[in-house]
Design an enzyme around this catalytic site. Structure first.
Site, PDB file in Angstrom:
ATOM      1  N   GLU A 267       0.887  -1.182   0.000  1.00 17.87           N
ATOM      2  CA  GLU A 267       0.000   0.000   0.000  1.00 17.87           C
ATOM      3  C   GLU A 267       0.912   1.216   0.000  1.00 17.87           C
ATOM      4  O   GLU A 267       1.526   1.520   1.024  1.00 17.87           O
ATOM      5  CB  GLU A 267      -0.891   0.016   1.253  1.00 17.87           C
ATOM      6  CG  GLU A 267      -1.801  -1.172   1.395  1.00 17.87           C
ATOM      7  CD  GLU A 267      -2.926  -1.168   0.383  1.00 17.87           C
ATOM      8  OE1 GLU A 267      -3.253  -0.081  -0.146  1.00 17.87           O
ATOM      9  OE2 GLU A 267      -3.469  -2.241   0.105  1.00 17.87           O
ATOM     10  N   GLU A 401       4.479  13.120  -4.536  1.00 19.48           N
ATOM     11  CA  GLU A 401       3.717  13.178  -3.301  1.00 19.48           C
ATOM     12  C   GLU A 401       4.389  14.179  -2.361  1.00 19.48           C
ATOM     13  O   GLU A 401       5.503  13.939  -1.898  1.00 19.48           O
ATOM     14  CB  GLU A 401       3.733  11.777  -2.695  1.00 19.48           C
ATOM     15  CG  GLU A 401       2.722  11.560  -1.632  1.00 19.48           C
ATOM     16  CD  GLU A 401       2.789  10.146  -1.073  1.00 19.48           C
ATOM     17  OE1 GLU A 401       3.893   9.590  -0.955  1.00 19.48           O
ATOM     18  OE2 GLU A 401       1.718   9.612  -0.745  1.00 19.48           O
TER      19      GLU A 401
HETATM   20  P1  NAD Z   1       8.494   4.765   4.656  1.00 27.32           P
HETATM   21  O1  NAD Z   1       8.396   4.009   3.393  1.00 27.32           O
HETATM   22  O2  NAD Z   1       9.651   5.650   4.866  1.00 27.32           O
HETATM   23  O3  NAD Z   1       8.478   3.781   5.917  1.00 27.32           O
HETATM   24  C1  NAD Z   1       7.446   2.841   6.119  1.00 27.32           C
HETATM   25  C2  NAD Z   1       7.957   1.690   6.964  1.00 27.32           C
HETATM   26  O4  NAD Z   1       8.960   0.991   6.238  1.00 27.32           O
HETATM   27  C3  NAD Z   1       8.600   2.120   8.276  1.00 27.32           C
HETATM   28  O5  NAD Z   1       8.244   1.188   9.278  1.00 27.32           O
HETATM   29  C4  NAD Z   1      10.089   2.035   7.960  1.00 27.32           C
HETATM   30  O6  NAD Z   1      10.888   1.822   9.097  1.00 27.32           O
HETATM   31  C5  NAD Z   1      10.112   0.832   7.043  1.00 27.32           C
HETATM   32  N1  NAD Z   1      11.284   0.728   6.167  1.00 27.32           N
HETATM   33  C6  NAD Z   1      12.120   1.709   5.749  1.00 27.32           C
HETATM   34  N2  NAD Z   1      13.088   1.196   4.956  1.00 27.32           N
HETATM   35  C7  NAD Z   1      12.856  -0.135   4.871  1.00 27.32           C
HETATM   36  C8  NAD Z   1      13.504  -1.209   4.198  1.00 27.32           C
HETATM   37  N3  NAD Z   1      14.582  -1.019   3.438  1.00 27.32           N
HETATM   38  N4  NAD Z   1      12.980  -2.456   4.308  1.00 27.32           N
HETATM   39  C9  NAD Z   1      11.870  -2.673   5.043  1.00 27.32           C
HETATM   40  N5  NAD Z   1      11.232  -1.697   5.717  1.00 27.32           N
HETATM   41  C10 NAD Z   1      11.708  -0.437   5.628  1.00 27.32           C
HETATM   42  O7  NAD Z   1       7.107   5.550   4.757  1.00 27.32           O
HETATM   43  P2  NAD Z   1       6.659   6.599   5.850  1.00 27.32           P
HETATM   44  O8  NAD Z   1       7.449   7.843   5.597  1.00 27.32           O
HETATM   45  O9  NAD Z   1       6.660   5.978   7.188  1.00 27.32           O
HETATM   46  O10 NAD Z   1       5.115   6.824   5.431  1.00 27.32           O
HETATM   47  C11 NAD Z   1       4.751   7.686   4.428  1.00 27.32           C
HETATM   48  C12 NAD Z   1       4.473   6.951   3.130  1.00 27.32           C
HETATM   49  O11 NAD Z   1       3.506   5.918   3.344  1.00 27.32           O
HETATM   50  C13 NAD Z   1       3.859   7.831   2.075  1.00 27.32           C
HETATM   51  O12 NAD Z   1       4.472   7.605   0.824  1.00 27.32           O
HETATM   52  C14 NAD Z   1       2.391   7.403   2.043  1.00 27.32           C
HETATM   53  O13 NAD Z   1       1.730   7.665   0.845  1.00 27.32           O
HETATM   54  C15 NAD Z   1       2.486   5.970   2.331  1.00 27.32           C
HETATM   55  N6  NAD Z   1       1.208   5.462   2.853  1.00 27.32           N
HETATM   56  C16 NAD Z   1       0.416   4.676   2.039  1.00 27.32           C
HETATM   57  C17 NAD Z   1      -0.813   4.219   2.491  1.00 27.32           C
HETATM   58  C18 NAD Z   1      -1.684   3.353   1.624  1.00 27.32           C
HETATM   59  O14 NAD Z   1      -2.538   2.651   2.173  1.00 27.32           O
HETATM   60  N7  NAD Z   1      -1.514   3.335   0.315  1.00 27.32           N
HETATM   61  C19 NAD Z   1      -1.243   4.538   3.768  1.00 27.32           C
HETATM   62  C20 NAD Z   1      -0.421   5.346   4.566  1.00 27.32           C
HETATM   63  C21 NAD Z   1       0.818   5.783   4.101  1.00 27.32           C
END
Ligand code: NAD
Length: 506
Positions: A267, A401
Site C-alpha cells: 500500500e 507526493e
Molecule cells: P516509509 O516508506 O519511509 O516507511 C514505512 C515503513 O517501512 C517504516 O516502518 C520504515 O521503518 C520501514 N522501512 C524503511 N526502509 C525499509 C527497508 N529497506 N525495508 C523494510 N522496511 C523499511 O514511509 P513513511 O514515511 O513511514 O510513510 C509515508 C508513506 O507511506 C507515504 O508515501 C504514504 O503515501 C504511504 N502510505 C500509504 C498508504 C496506503 O494505504 N496506500 C497509507 C499510509 C501511508
C-alpha cells in the site's frame, strides 16, 4: 499576514516521563540484546514521549523464529474460525476500553489532532470487529461433477508467517487494516511499526496478550527499516510481507522479497486527483477539497493534493477554498478545537517547503501559505495551509507526493483533457469527480486508473470496501473480503471415491 486560524499551546498536561517500549517476542517483553534505544519527541511539543528498544538483526530473527514456531505448532493456525472471532472481538472491546490512552499516545508521537486520533481508534476497533465476522466465513469450493469416482476440493489455508511493516501517518489504523485479517486467516505475524511512532503498536500488543492470544502468534520488533524491516522482508522463514509506506521503500521490499519469492502486498503513495466540472456544487466541493488536503496535515496517502478544475470555475473555486483554508484551525494537537496538527519531523517539513519553493521557481503562484507556521508556545514544526495555482502537469508539485498541507491546482477545458490529466501520474491510489450529471461521474469513474473513486465526496471509508492502488500505488488490497483473501493460500485436493484407479502401467 495570512489571516489564518491558529490554536496556540493549550494547558493540556504533557507526560511526566516518556513511555518505555520493549519488543514482544515469543510472548516475552524484551529489550534489545545490545541495550540500544531510540527516543521519540512530540513533534508539536518537543518533549520526549517514548523511549523504544531499537532492534537489530538478532531481534528481527528472534521475532521471525517465534512466529514460525507458533505457526508450525498450530496453536492459532489450526483453531476454529469461531475461536479466532471470539478473540478478535475481545481485542476490539479492549481497544474501546483504552481508546483515550491510545489516542493520546498517537497524538504525542505523530502530532495529529486528538479528536481525529480518537476517531481513528474507534474506526480501528470497528475493523477488528469486521475481521472477526469474516473469520467465520472462511471456505473454499467443492467440485462434485468431475466424474463418478472423483471429488475435488479447493481449501483455503493461512499463508503462514507474515511480516507487517507500517508507516507513521496512521500507526494504529494501518496495523488494524492488516493484523486482524492476518489473524482471522490463521496466520502468525511479526510486526514492525515506524521508528517514529512505535507506542500504540506496543499498546496493541499488550491488549492482544490480555485477550489471551497464544505466545508467539504476534511478535512486535521495534526499530528502523535497516536492519529490522530488511530482515523481515528477506528471511526465508517469512511467507508474505504486507507493507504500507512510500513507493521507494515498497520497491526495495519487493526486490528483497524476490529472492525467496514471498508474496508481497504493498500500500504505497498517491498523487490523487479530484476533477471539478463546471456543473458541480462548488461549495460542497470546496469543503471536501479542504478536508482532502489538510486532513492529517496532508500526511495522508489519500490526500486530495491535485485539483483539476474546469477553467470557467477555477477562480471561483480557488477563492472558496482559500476562504475555508483560513478558517481551518491549525495548532496544538492536544486542543480539541484543532483540526490540523504538527508535521512529523523537521526533515519532512523542509521537504514540503522545498516542493513549494520549487513550484514557485518553476512559475506557479501562491494563492495562500507557502511557509512554516509558528504556533504560539509550540514553535514552528507546523506548515501553513498552502494553495499553489498555475500548476502545469510537468512540474514536480503536480507529479510527486508532497505529503503536506499543500494543494496544487491545474485547469482543464474538455472532459477528455480532464481524464488525461487525472491519469497522467505514476500513482493510481484514489481519484474523485465533482459534477451534478451522473453520466459525467460514471464516465470518469470508468476511465480513471485508480483503486478507489469518489463521486461528489472525498475520503469516505468502510471496513467492508477494499482499498489499494493501481500502478505504483501498490499491489493487493486491504479491507473487505479481499483484505482477508490476501492472507490465504489455495490448496487443491483430488479424492478418488471409487475402488481403484485405472492402471497406468499395462
Ligand atoms: P516509509 O516508506 O519511509 O516507511 C514505512 C515503513 O517501512 C517504516 O516502518 C520504515 O521503518 C520501514 N522501512 C524503511 N526502509 C525499509 C527497508 N529497506 N525495508 C523494510 N522496511 C523499511 O514511509 P513513511 O514515511 O513511514 O510513510 C509515508 C508513506 O507511506 C507515504 O508515501 C504514504 O503515501 C504511504 N502510505 C500509504 C498508504 C496506503 O494505504 N496506500 C497509507 C499510509 C501511508
Amino acid at each position: 499576514m495570512q489571516d489564518l486560524t491558529i490554536i496556540p499551546a493549550s494547558n493540556a498536561a504533557l507526560p511526566d516521563a516518556p513511555m518505555r517500549l520493549k519488543h514482544w517476542i515469543g510472548g516475552a517483553w524484551v529489550d534489545s540484546a545490545d541495550g540500544a534505544t531510540s527516543v521519540r519527541f512530540s513533534p508539536a511539543h518537543g518533549v520526549p514521549v517514548s523511549v523504544a528498544a531499537k532492534g537489530g538483526q538478532i531481534e528481527a530473527e528472534a521475532g521471525i523464529a517465534a512466529a514460525r514456531a507458533a505457526f508450525d505448532i498450530g496453536a492459532w493456525s489450526r483453531t476454529s474460525g469461531k475461536d479466532r472471532a471470539i478473540l478478535l472481538l475481545r481485542v476490539a472491546d479492549l481497544i474501546d476500553r483504552d481508546r483515550a490512552a491510545i489516542a493520546r499516545q498517537e497524538v504525542l508521537e505523530s502530532g495529529k489532532p486528538i479528536t481525529q486520533a480518537m476517531a481513528e481508534i474507534e474506526g480501528a476497533a470497528d475493523i477488528w470487529r469486521y475481521a472477526a465476522a469474516l473469520a467465520r466465513t472462511l471456505h473454499g469450493d467443492s467440485h462434485n461433477s468431475l466424474g463418478p469416482d472423483m471429488l475435488g476440493l479447493v481449501l483455503k489455508e493461512p499463508i503462514g508467517v507474515v511480516s507487517l511493516i507500517t508507516p507513521w501517518n496512521f500507526p494504529f489504523l494501518i496495523i488494524s487494516q492488516k493484523l486482524p485479517f492476518a489473524l482471522a486467516a490463521g496466520c502468525t505475524a511479526v510486526v514492525k511499526p515506524s521508528e517514529l511512532t512505535p507506542g500504540t503498536t506496543v499498546m496493541l500488543g499488550k491488549l492482544l496478550a490480555e485477550a489471551g492470544l497464544p505466545d508467539g502468534v504476534v511478535n512486535i520488533v521495534l526499530g528502523y527499516g535497516e536492519p529490522v524491516g530488511a530482515v523481515l522482508s528477506s528471511d526465508p522463514r517469512v511467507d508474505m510481507v504486507s507493507f504500507t509506506g512510500s513507493t521507494a521503500v515498497g520497491k526495495r521490499i519487493s526486490a528483497a522479497a524476490s529472492a525467496t519469492l514471498k508474496k508481497v502486498s504493498l500500500e504505497l503513495g498517491g498523487k490523487n486527483p479530484q476533477v471539478i466540472f463546471p456543473d458541480a456544487d462548488l461549495d460542497q466541493a470546496a469543503d471536501a477539497i479542504a478536508f482532502g488536503v489538510y486532513f492529517n496535515a496532508g500526511e495522508c496517502c489519500n490526500a486530495g493534493s491535485r485539483i483539476i478544475v474546469h477553467e470557467s470555475v477555477a477562480a471561483a473555486l480557488v477563492e472558496k477554498i482559500t476562504v475555508l483554508s483560513r478558517r481551518v484551525p491549525f495548532g496544538d494537537p492536544l486542543d480539541p478545537r484543532t483540526q490540523v496538527g504538527a508535521i512529523i519531523s523537521p526533515e519532512h517539513l523542509a521537504k514540503i517547503d522545498a516542493y513549494v519553493r520549487g513550484a514557485v521557481a518553476a512559475g506557479a503562484r501562491l494563492a495562500l501559505g507557502g511557509a512554516a507556521l509558528d504556533v504560539g508556545g509550540l514553535g514552528a514544526q507546523f506548515y501553513q495551509p498552502t494553495i499553489v495555482t498555475d500548476v502545469r502537469p510537468e512540474m514536480e508539485i503536480a507529479r510527486e507526493e508532497v505529503f503536506g498541507p499543500v494543494l496544487s491546482v491545474l485547469t482543464f477545458r474538455t472532459a477528455d483533457e480532464a481524464i488525461q490529466l487525472a491519469n497522467d501520474a505514476a500513482y493510481g491510489l484514489s481519484a474523485g469527480v465533482w459534477s451534478s450529471d451522473v453520466s459525467t461521474c460514471l464516465d470518469f469513474m470508468r476511465r480513471v486508473r485508480a483503486g478507489t473513486v469518489w463521486t461528489n465526496t472525498w475520503m469516505d471509508g468502510f471496513a467492508e470496501l477494499p482499498f489499494g492502488g493501481f500502478k505504483q500505488s501498490g499491489q493487493g488490497r486491504e479491507l473487505g473480503r479481499y483484505g482477508l483473501e490476501e492472507f490465504l493460500e489455495v490448496k487443491t485436493v483430488q479424492m478418488r471415491i471409487g475402488q481403484t484407479r485405472g492402471a497406468w502401467v499395462a
